[in-house]
Design a protein around this motif. Structure first.
Motif, PDB file in Angstrom:
ATOM      1  N   LEU A 169       0.839  -1.202   0.000  1.00  0.00           N
ATOM      2  CA  LEU A 169       0.000   0.000   0.000  1.00  0.00           C
ATOM      3  C   LEU A 169       0.873   1.252   0.000  1.00  0.00           C
ATOM      4  CD1 LEU A 169      -2.801   1.383   0.310  1.00  0.00           C
ATOM      5  CD2 LEU A 169      -2.501   1.156   2.784  1.00  0.00           C
ATOM      6  N   ILE A 170       1.938   1.236   0.793  1.00  0.00           N
ATOM      7  CA  ILE A 170       2.867   2.374   0.824  1.00  0.00           C
ATOM      8  C   ILE A 170       3.467   2.590  -0.561  1.00  0.00           C
ATOM      9  CG2 ILE A 170       5.015   3.233   1.807  1.00  0.00           C
ATOM     10  CD1 ILE A 170       2.557   3.145   3.702  1.00  0.00           C
ATOM     11  N   ALA A 171       3.846   1.499  -1.222  1.00  0.00           N
ATOM     12  CA  ALA A 171       4.411   1.613  -2.561  1.00  0.00           C
ATOM     13  C   ALA A 171       3.394   2.195  -3.539  1.00  0.00           C
ATOM     14  CB  ALA A 171       4.881   0.240  -3.040  1.00  0.00           C
ATOM     15  N   ASP A 172       2.117   1.896  -3.328  1.00  0.00           N
ATOM     16  CA  ASP A 172       1.069   2.445  -4.187  1.00  0.00           C
ATOM     17  C   ASP A 172       0.918   3.958  -3.996  1.00  0.00           C
ATOM     18  OD1 ASP A 172       0.550  -0.116  -5.029  1.00  0.00           O
ATOM     19  OD2 ASP A 172      -1.213  -0.398  -3.752  1.00  0.00           O
ATOM     20  N   LEU A 173       1.016   4.408  -2.753  1.00  0.00           N
ATOM     21  CA  LEU A 173       0.653   5.783  -2.419  1.00  0.00           C
ATOM     22  C   LEU A 173       1.828   6.751  -2.440  1.00  0.00           C
ATOM     23  CD1 LEU A 173      -1.809   5.193   0.574  1.00  0.00           C
ATOM     24  CD2 LEU A 173      -2.335   5.406  -1.855  1.00  0.00           C
ATOM     25  N   TRP A 174       3.053   6.265  -2.260  1.00  0.00           N
ATOM     26  CA  TRP A 174       4.208   7.146  -2.169  1.00  0.00           C
ATOM     27  C   TRP A 174       5.104   7.008  -3.385  1.00  0.00           C
ATOM     28  CZ3 TRP A 174       1.729   6.554   2.349  1.00  0.00           C
ATOM     29  CH2 TRP A 174       1.789   7.592   3.285  1.00  0.00           C
ATOM     30  N   GLY A 175       5.666   8.104  -3.816  1.00  0.00           N
ATOM     31  CA  GLY A 175       6.649   8.073  -4.881  1.00  0.00           C
ATOM     32  C   GLY A 175       7.965   7.498  -4.402  1.00  0.00           C
ATOM     33  N   GLU A 176       8.857   7.229  -5.332  1.00  0.00           N
ATOM     34  CA  GLU A 176      10.118   6.550  -5.002  1.00  0.00           C
ATOM     35  C   GLU A 176      10.948   7.334  -4.004  1.00  0.00           C
ATOM     36  OE1 GLU A 176      14.167   5.472  -7.424  1.00  0.00           O
ATOM     37  OE2 GLU A 176      12.248   5.037  -8.395  1.00  0.00           O
ATOM     38  N   ARG A 177      10.938   8.669  -4.105  1.00  0.00           N
ATOM     39  CA  ARG A 177      11.786   9.480  -3.228  1.00  0.00           C
ATOM     40  C   ARG A 177      11.289   9.468  -1.789  1.00  0.00           C
ATOM     41  NH1 ARG A 177      13.192  15.323  -5.400  1.00  0.00           N
ATOM     42  NH2 ARG A 177      14.086  13.951  -7.002  1.00  0.00           N
ATOM     43  N   GLU A 178       9.965   9.488  -1.587  1.00  0.00           N
ATOM     44  CA  GLU A 178       9.394   9.569  -0.247  1.00  0.00           C
ATOM     45  C   GLU A 178       9.153   8.199   0.380  1.00  0.00           C
ATOM     46  OE1 GLU A 178       6.047  11.758  -1.892  1.00  0.00           O
ATOM     47  OE2 GLU A 178       6.433  13.312  -0.380  1.00  0.00           O
ATOM     48  N   ARG A 179       9.208   7.165  -0.431  1.00  0.00           N
ATOM     49  CA  ARG A 179       8.790   5.835   0.018  1.00  0.00           C
ATOM     50  C   ARG A 179       9.626   5.282   1.174  1.00  0.00           C
ATOM     51  NH1 ARG A 179       8.544   2.330  -4.921  1.00  0.00           N
ATOM     52  NH2 ARG A 179       6.889   3.815  -5.429  1.00  0.00           N
ATOM     53  N   PRO A 180      10.975   5.413   1.170  1.00  0.00           N
ATOM     54  CA  PRO A 180      11.749   4.810   2.260  1.00  0.00           C
ATOM     55  C   PRO A 180      11.331   5.287   3.650  1.00  0.00           C
ATOM     56  CG  PRO A 180      13.189   5.404   0.448  1.00  0.00           C
ATOM     57  CD  PRO A 180      11.845   5.968   0.118  1.00  0.00           C
ATOM     58  N   MET A 181      11.004   6.589   3.786  1.00  0.00           N
ATOM     59  CA  MET A 181      10.597   7.090   5.095  1.00  0.00           C
ATOM     60  C   MET A 181       9.282   6.459   5.545  1.00  0.00           C
ATOM     61  SD  MET A 181      10.142  11.049   6.331  1.00  0.00           S
ATOM     62  CE  MET A 181      11.865  11.366   5.939  1.00  0.00           C
ATOM     63  N   ALA A 182       8.344   6.319   4.605  1.00  0.00           N
ATOM     64  CA  ALA A 182       7.059   5.706   4.945  1.00  0.00           C
ATOM     65  C   ALA A 182       7.237   4.230   5.302  1.00  0.00           C
ATOM     66  CB  ALA A 182       6.080   5.857   3.777  1.00  0.00           C
ATOM     67  N   LEU A 183       8.093   3.524   4.547  1.00  0.00           N
ATOM     68  CA  LEU A 183       8.362   2.119   4.856  1.00  0.00           C
ATOM     69  C   LEU A 183       9.031   1.985   6.224  1.00  0.00           C
ATOM     70  CD1 LEU A 183       9.661   0.843   1.390  1.00  0.00           C
ATOM     71  CD2 LEU A 183       7.489   0.258   2.477  1.00  0.00           C
ATOM     72  N   GLY A 184       9.904   2.948   6.538  1.00  0.00           N
ATOM     73  CA  GLY A 184      10.553   2.924   7.843  1.00  0.00           C
ATOM     74  C   GLY A 184       9.557   3.070   8.985  1.00  0.00           C
ATOM     75  N   ALA A 185       8.511   3.889   8.763  1.00  0.00           N
ATOM     76  CA  ALA A 185       7.491   4.067   9.802  1.00  0.00           C
ATOM     77  C   ALA A 185       6.734   2.764  10.034  1.00  0.00           C
ATOM     78  CB  ALA A 185       6.523   5.178   9.395  1.00  0.00           C
ATOM     79  N   VAL A 186       6.407   2.050   8.950  1.00  0.00           N
ATOM     80  CA  VAL A 186       5.717   0.762   9.099  1.00  0.00           C
ATOM     81  C   VAL A 186       6.635  -0.249   9.771  1.00  0.00           C
ATOM     82  CG1 VAL A 186       4.666  -1.156   7.838  1.00  0.00           C
ATOM     83  CG2 VAL A 186       4.231   1.190   7.111  1.00  0.00           C
ATOM     84  N   GLY A 187       7.910  -0.255   9.394  1.00  0.00           N
ATOM     85  CA  GLY A 187       8.861  -1.151  10.046  1.00  0.00           C
ATOM     86  C   GLY A 187       9.002  -0.843  11.532  1.00  0.00           C
ATOM     87  N   ALA A 188       8.945   0.444  11.885  1.00  0.00           N
ATOM     88  CA  ALA A 188       9.029   0.820  13.296  1.00  0.00           C
ATOM     89  C   ALA A 188       7.836   0.279  14.079  1.00  0.00           C
ATOM     90  CB  ALA A 188       9.094   2.340  13.426  1.00  0.00           C
ATOM     91  N   ALA A 189       6.650   0.287  13.450  1.00  0.00           N
ATOM     92  CA  ALA A 189       5.467  -0.274  14.115  1.00  0.00           C
ATOM     93  C   ALA A 189       5.649  -1.770  14.373  1.00  0.00           C
ATOM     94  CB  ALA A 189       4.221  -0.040  13.248  1.00  0.00           C
ATOM     95  N   GLN A 190       6.262  -2.471  13.406  1.00  0.00           N
ATOM     96  CA  GLN A 190       6.539  -3.895  13.581  1.00  0.00           C
ATOM     97  C   GLN A 190       7.508  -4.113  14.734  1.00  0.00           C
ATOM     98  OE1 GLN A 190       5.482  -6.688  12.050  1.00  0.00           O
ATOM     99  NE2 GLN A 190       6.959  -8.086  12.963  1.00  0.00           N
ATOM    100  N   GLU A 191       8.570  -3.305  14.812  1.00  0.00           N
ATOM    101  CA  GLU A 191       9.558  -3.461  15.876  1.00  0.00           C
ATOM    102  C   GLU A 191       8.964  -3.094  17.234  1.00  0.00           C
ATOM    103  OE1 GLU A 191      12.132  -4.988  15.244  1.00  0.00           O
ATOM    104  OE2 GLU A 191      12.155  -4.809  13.063  1.00  0.00           O
ATOM    105  N   LEU A 192       8.084  -2.093  17.251  1.00  0.00           N
ATOM    106  CA  LEU A 192       7.465  -1.673  18.504  1.00  0.00           C
ATOM    107  C   LEU A 192       6.663  -2.813  19.121  1.00  0.00           C
ATOM    108  CD1 LEU A 192       7.109   0.790  20.362  1.00  0.00           C
ATOM    109  CD2 LEU A 192       5.050   1.372  19.058  1.00  0.00           C
ATOM    110  N   GLY A 193       6.065  -3.642  18.258  1.00  0.00           N
ATOM    111  CA  GLY A 193       5.301  -4.783  18.761  1.00  0.00           C
ATOM    112  C   GLY A 193       6.157  -5.749  19.545  1.00  0.00           C
ATOM    113  N   SER A 194       7.409  -5.951  19.115  1.00  0.00           N
ATOM    114  CA  SER A 194       8.284  -6.885  19.828  1.00  0.00           C
ATOM    115  C   SER A 194       8.656  -6.350  21.202  1.00  0.00           C
ATOM    116  CB  SER A 194       9.550  -7.154  19.007  1.00  0.00           C
ATOM    117  OG  SER A 194      10.326  -5.976  18.882  1.00  0.00           O
ATOM    118  N   ALA A 195       8.781  -5.016  21.318  1.00  0.00           N
ATOM    119  CA  ALA A 195       9.151  -4.436  22.601  1.00  0.00           C
ATOM    120  C   ALA A 195       7.977  -4.348  23.562  1.00  0.00           C
ATOM    121  CB  ALA A 195       9.757  -3.041  22.382  1.00  0.00           C
ATOM    122  N   LEU A 196       6.795  -4.051  23.022  1.00  0.00           N
ATOM    123  CA  LEU A 196       5.625  -3.827  23.874  1.00  0.00           C
ATOM    124  C   LEU A 196       4.773  -5.077  24.088  1.00  0.00           C
ATOM    125  CD1 LEU A 196       4.324  -0.342  22.624  1.00  0.00           C
ATOM    126  CD2 LEU A 196       5.825  -0.846  24.547  1.00  0.00           C
TER     127      LEU A 196
END
Length: 534
Positions: A141-168
């Motif tokens: 979905l992120i790849a659909d909505l974000w252009g190539e330049r902005e995409r890494p930051m958005a993917l990083g936010a989703v990855g952070a949510a995944q990592e937060l689950g392991s801590a919490l």
């Protein structure tokens, strides 16, 4: 190059038609919340596994029978992640997210109502299948909505949510399990059951948010005519998605056979059951078939073509071994606190495991900062060496743990910081060696590798550990109160419990030593990660 009616580049036209920034941010927030919900439930049973085992009739000296509660979820999570992510290319992101949320709620209800082992495992497996699909679908979905330049930051936010689950996750589970036990019409609502009941309204709220914020599906799919059994979607922007059903089935089969081969419901006589070696061999063959299929097939489950395979595999291998160490820690440190220190679930999670859970995200942030200066490979190797040191120290915990609490806390902080240091460099290294168009699938591959490490690691290490416990206690006879003086019985029972505690202590410390070895192997593997100039 394919052009539009007026010679316009479809990619440019697609960028122009992307939703406004505010709408995209809302969609990102909703997607991140959905991923966090699934990630929390990947770790939520760590705190309450002993409580669940007791309620479904598993005695504390037969905890090997409770491991499928963990591995069932992970198996479904890993098997579904790549396949259903691709399936969303055909049916659209929003319908697949809705279907996954519905299945997640169903699995939660099955788990909450469970009165026996089989139903708990079934419910957790359904949860895992649904939860595992949510991460790659959200990344797509992120790849659909974000252009190539902005995409890494958005993917990083989703990855952070995944990592937060392991801590919490463990703390979240402990807090909910601390709710008073209550029942309504004979249905238990409190205690550990609350962890799963609360998923039903949360999934419903998430479904409403997804419906309102996530764009509707693209045009319908058409079936590919290339004989691969794949399905293909042409969405009018040049995007094509295919589903590798064969690859997904082979991967799921390989993992299921390996886990089944490592699970021994009666470890009194051997590490593996009688069917263990044949199933493990069959799993390895299925894994080899999966690799062969992925090399030859025009449609791949995780298409990372165009990347340097050596550095990529080394990075995924480091992620795999980090995952194995991570889950072994969460499960068996919690077991240590609840069995040897006789703590309640929430108390154990907050006061003992909590030191590791706090150090993990701190290490992750430090790893990201250090990797910018020192490079991904150096920080990953250092992190795994630090983690190995922490686990080696944990393997030397004394039998009198009550008097060694400061030492336990310090060692857990060392292990948590070490594993945390690996998280950011591994993700960054994979993104650096893959083309921008493959960043979504590359990020998913890192998580898949880590979850596979958790799955195989907890199955293998616990198989050894439970065998050791049974062999150490095989000669012990449970004292009976009949025909003996009460004082004699009390003395015999105290001696028996002391011997059981000594066996548990040796089991746990040996498992931490095995985990230290896994981290050392991971450090060697990480030496082959891409360097700064890759």
């Amino acid at each position: 190059m394919t052009t539009g009616p007026a010679g316009e580049d479809p990619a440019v036209r697609s960028d122009e038609n992307r939703p406004a920034k505010a709408a995209r941010r809302v969609a990102l927030g909703v997607g991140g919340a959905v991923v966090l919900l699934a990630a929390l439930d990947a770790y939520v049973v760590v705190t309450v596994l002993i409580d669940i085992a007791e309620d479904v009739g598993i005695p504390v000296n037969r905890l090997e029978r409770a491991t499928p509660v963990v591995t069932g979820f992970l198996l479904g999570y890993v098997a579904a992640m790549p396949l259903l992510g691709r399936l969303s290319d055909r049916y659209g992101r929003r319908p697949l997210i809705h279907a996954c949320l519905a299945a997640f709620a169903l699995g939660s209800v099955l788990t909450a109502l469970a009165a026996g082992e089989a139903m708990v495992v079934a419910g957790r497996t359904v949860q895992g299948v649904a939860g595992g699909a949510l991460l790659p679908i959200t990344m797509a979905l992120i790849a659909d909505l974000w252009g190539e330049r902005e995409r890494p930051m958005a993917l990083g936010a989703v990855g952070a949510a995944q990592e937060l689950g392991s801590a919490l996750g463990p703390l979240y589970g402990g807090l909910l399990a601390a709710l008073p036990r209550t029942s309504f019409l004979g249905v238990e609502l409190g205690g550990w059951h609350a962890i799963f009941w609360i998923n039903v309204p949360l999934a419903a709220l998430a479904a409403v948010a997804v419906h309102r914020c996530v764009p509707p599906p693209s045009p319908p799919a058409v079936r590919a005519a290339d004989g691969t059994g794949a399905v293909e979607r042409a969405d009018g922007t040049g995007t094509v998605g295919r589903v590798d059903g064969t690859g997904g089935a082979l991967l799921a089969l390989a993992l299921a056979l390996l886990v089944a081969g490592l699970y021994n419901p009666d470890p009194a006589k051997a590490v593996l059951p009688s069917w263990g070696l044949p199933l493990i061999a069959a799993g390895l063959l299925a894994g080899a078939a999966f690799v062969r299929w992925e090399i030859r097939s025009p449609v791949r489950l995780l298409d990372l073509s165009g990347t340097r395979k050596g550095p990529l595999l080394a990075t995924l291998g480091a992620s795999f071994l980090t995952g194995a160490a991570l889950l072994v820690t969460m499960v068996f440190v919690q077991f240590t606190a609840q069995t040897l220190l006789e703590m309640e679930a929430l108390e154990a999670a907050a006061q003992v495991l909590g030191w590791f859970l706090i150090a993990l995200p701190v290490g992750a942030v430090a790893g990201g900062l250090l990797a910018r200066r020192l490079g991904d490979r150096s920080v990953a190797v250092t992190g795994l060496l630090v983690a190995a040191t922490g686990y080696a120290l944990m393997s030397r915990w004394p039998l009198d743990l009550a008097g060694a609490r400061p030492q336990m806390s310090a060692d857990l902080v060392v292990a948590g910081l070490g594993l945390g240091l690996v998280i950011a460099p591994v993700s960054a290294a994979v993104l650096r060696v893959t083309p921008a168009a493959q960043h979504g699938v590359a990020s998913a591959a890192v998580v898949v590798a880590r979850m596979m490490g958790m799955l195989i690691g907890i199955a293998g290490v616990s198989a050894w550990g439970f065998y050791r416990f049974q062999s150490l206690t095989a000669h012990l006879d449970t004292p009976l109160p009949f025909g003996v003086d009460p004082a004699v019985y009390a003395r015999r029972m105290a001696d028996y419990l002391a011997r059981v505690d000594a066996a548990l202590h040796l089991e746990y410390t040996e498992m931490f030593l095995v985990t230290a070895v896994l981290c050392l192997i991971g450090a060697v593997v990480a030496l082959f990660m891409p360097g700064r100039g890759a």
